[in-house]
Design a protein around this motif. Sequence first.
Motif, PDB file in Angstrom:
ATOM      1  N   GLU A  17       0.850  -1.183   0.000  1.00  0.00           N
ATOM      2  CA  GLU A  17       0.000   0.000   0.000  1.00  0.00           C
ATOM      3  C   GLU A  17       0.887   1.235   0.000  1.00  0.00           C
ATOM      4  N   GLY A  18       0.538   2.225  -0.806  1.00  0.00           N
ATOM      5  CA  GLY A  18       1.310   3.456  -0.872  1.00  0.00           C
ATOM      6  C   GLY A  18       2.420   3.450  -1.910  1.00  0.00           C
ATOM      7  N   THR A  19       2.567   2.343  -2.647  1.00  0.00           N
ATOM      8  CA  THR A  19       3.571   2.302  -3.709  1.00  0.00           C
ATOM      9  C   THR A  19       3.227   3.357  -4.760  1.00  0.00           C
ATOM     10  N   SER A  20       4.217   4.125  -5.163  1.00  0.00           N
ATOM     11  CA  SER A  20       3.978   5.228  -6.098  1.00  0.00           C
ATOM     12  C   SER A  20       4.198   4.795  -7.550  1.00  0.00           C
ATOM     13  N   GLU A  21       3.605   5.547  -8.451  1.00  0.00           N
ATOM     14  CA  GLU A  21       3.827   5.315  -9.881  1.00  0.00           C
ATOM     15  C   GLU A  21       5.309   5.497 -10.212  1.00  0.00           C
ATOM     16  N   ALA A  22       5.970   6.423  -9.533  1.00  0.00           N
ATOM     17  CA  ALA A  22       7.399   6.647  -9.776  1.00  0.00           C
ATOM     18  C   ALA A  22       8.218   5.412  -9.399  1.00  0.00           C
ATOM     19  N   GLN A  23       7.850   4.743  -8.310  1.00  0.00           N
ATOM     20  CA  GLN A  23       8.568   3.527  -7.901  1.00  0.00           C
ATOM     21  C   GLN A  23       8.357   2.409  -8.919  1.00  0.00           C
ATOM     22  N   ILE A  24       7.138   2.295  -9.432  1.00  0.00           N
ATOM     23  CA  ILE A  24       6.853   1.272 -10.443  1.00  0.00           C
ATOM     24  C   ILE A  24       7.596   1.597 -11.735  1.00  0.00           C
ATOM     25  N   LEU A  92       7.374  -4.472  -2.696  1.00  0.00           N
ATOM     26  CA  LEU A  92       6.730  -5.781  -2.858  1.00  0.00           C
ATOM     27  C   LEU A  92       5.951  -6.202  -1.616  1.00  0.00           C
ATOM     28  N   ALA A  93       4.657  -6.439  -1.791  1.00  0.00           N
ATOM     29  CA  ALA A  93       3.826  -6.984  -0.720  1.00  0.00           C
ATOM     30  C   ALA A  93       3.779  -8.508  -0.810  1.00  0.00           C
ATOM     31  N   SER A  94       3.650  -9.044  -2.036  1.00  0.00           N
ATOM     32  CA  SER A  94       3.622 -10.497  -2.206  1.00  0.00           C
ATOM     33  C   SER A  94       4.076 -10.864  -3.604  1.00  0.00           C
ATOM     34  N   ARG A  95       4.601 -12.098  -3.690  1.00  0.00           N
ATOM     35  CA  ARG A  95       5.105 -12.607  -4.967  1.00  0.00           C
ATOM     36  C   ARG A  95       4.766 -14.081  -5.068  1.00  0.00           C
ATOM     37  N   GLN A  96       4.281 -14.456  -6.216  1.00  0.00           N
ATOM     38  CA  GLN A  96       4.127 -15.864  -6.570  1.00  0.00           C
ATOM     39  C   GLN A  96       4.955 -16.067  -7.825  1.00  0.00           C
ATOM     40  N   ALA A  97       5.637 -17.199  -7.926  1.00  0.00           N
ATOM     41  CA  ALA A  97       6.473 -17.453  -9.093  1.00  0.00           C
ATOM     42  C   ALA A  97       6.417 -18.923  -9.463  1.00  0.00           C
ATOM     43  N   ILE A  98       6.706 -19.171 -10.733  1.00  0.00           N
ATOM     44  CA  ILE A  98       6.797 -20.536 -11.229  1.00  0.00           C
ATOM     45  C   ILE A  98       7.771 -20.542 -12.407  1.00  0.00           C
ATOM     46  N   GLN A  99       8.494 -21.651 -12.539  1.00  0.00           N
ATOM     47  CA  GLN A  99       9.300 -21.882 -13.718  1.00  0.00           C
ATOM     48  C   GLN A  99       8.709 -23.117 -14.391  1.00  0.00           C
ATOM     49  N   LEU A 100       8.463 -23.019 -15.693  1.00  0.00           N
ATOM     50  CA  LEU A 100       7.870 -24.140 -16.403  1.00  0.00           C
ATOM     51  C   LEU A 100       8.510 -24.293 -17.760  1.00  0.00           C
ATOM     52  N   GLU A 101       8.405 -25.494 -18.307  1.00  0.00           N
ATOM     53  CA  GLU A 101       8.925 -25.779 -19.631  1.00  0.00           C
ATOM     54  C   GLU A 101       7.875 -25.413 -20.667  1.00  0.00           C
ATOM     55  N   VAL A 102       8.314 -24.707 -21.708  1.00  0.00           N
ATOM     56  CA  VAL A 102       7.422 -24.302 -22.788  1.00  0.00           C
ATOM     57  C   VAL A 102       7.892 -24.978 -24.065  1.00  0.00           C
ATOM     58  N   SER A 103       7.008 -25.746 -24.689  1.00  0.00           N
ATOM     59  CA  SER A 103       7.352 -26.435 -25.925  1.00  0.00           C
ATOM     60  C   SER A 103       7.353 -25.469 -27.096  1.00  0.00           C
ATOM     61  N   PRO A 104       8.175 -25.766 -28.088  1.00  0.00           N
ATOM     62  CA  PRO A 104       8.239 -24.877 -29.266  1.00  0.00           C
ATOM     63  C   PRO A 104       6.946 -24.872 -30.062  1.00  0.00           C
TER      64      PRO A 104
END
Length: 104
Positions: A17-24, A92-104
Amino acid sequence: PEVGSTLRHVNLLSWKEGTSEAQIAALCQQLERMRSEISEIRSLTFGPDLHLAEGNVDFAVVEDFDDAEAFGRYVAHPAHTRMVTEFLRPILASRQAIQLEVSP
């Protein structure tokens, strides 16, 4: 891994909360800088949520790499470390991440 496949790294981010457009905007500048400084990045897409559905996160970063070794070099790269410590973690308040294989 399938021949010709790539590794995709997806980050779903919510801001404090309070993150500014300038920070983004500063974070976005650092992401662009990483694109030119880290040769392992094959593709980099990022941006804010379009607010088309309720409950979405604020921002996404999607990157493609040749393989897990390239991803590891990216994570250890000083430009990535700088982006995370100086520009991402402070907002950053929260982060979800994943690494996955992408077929051509």
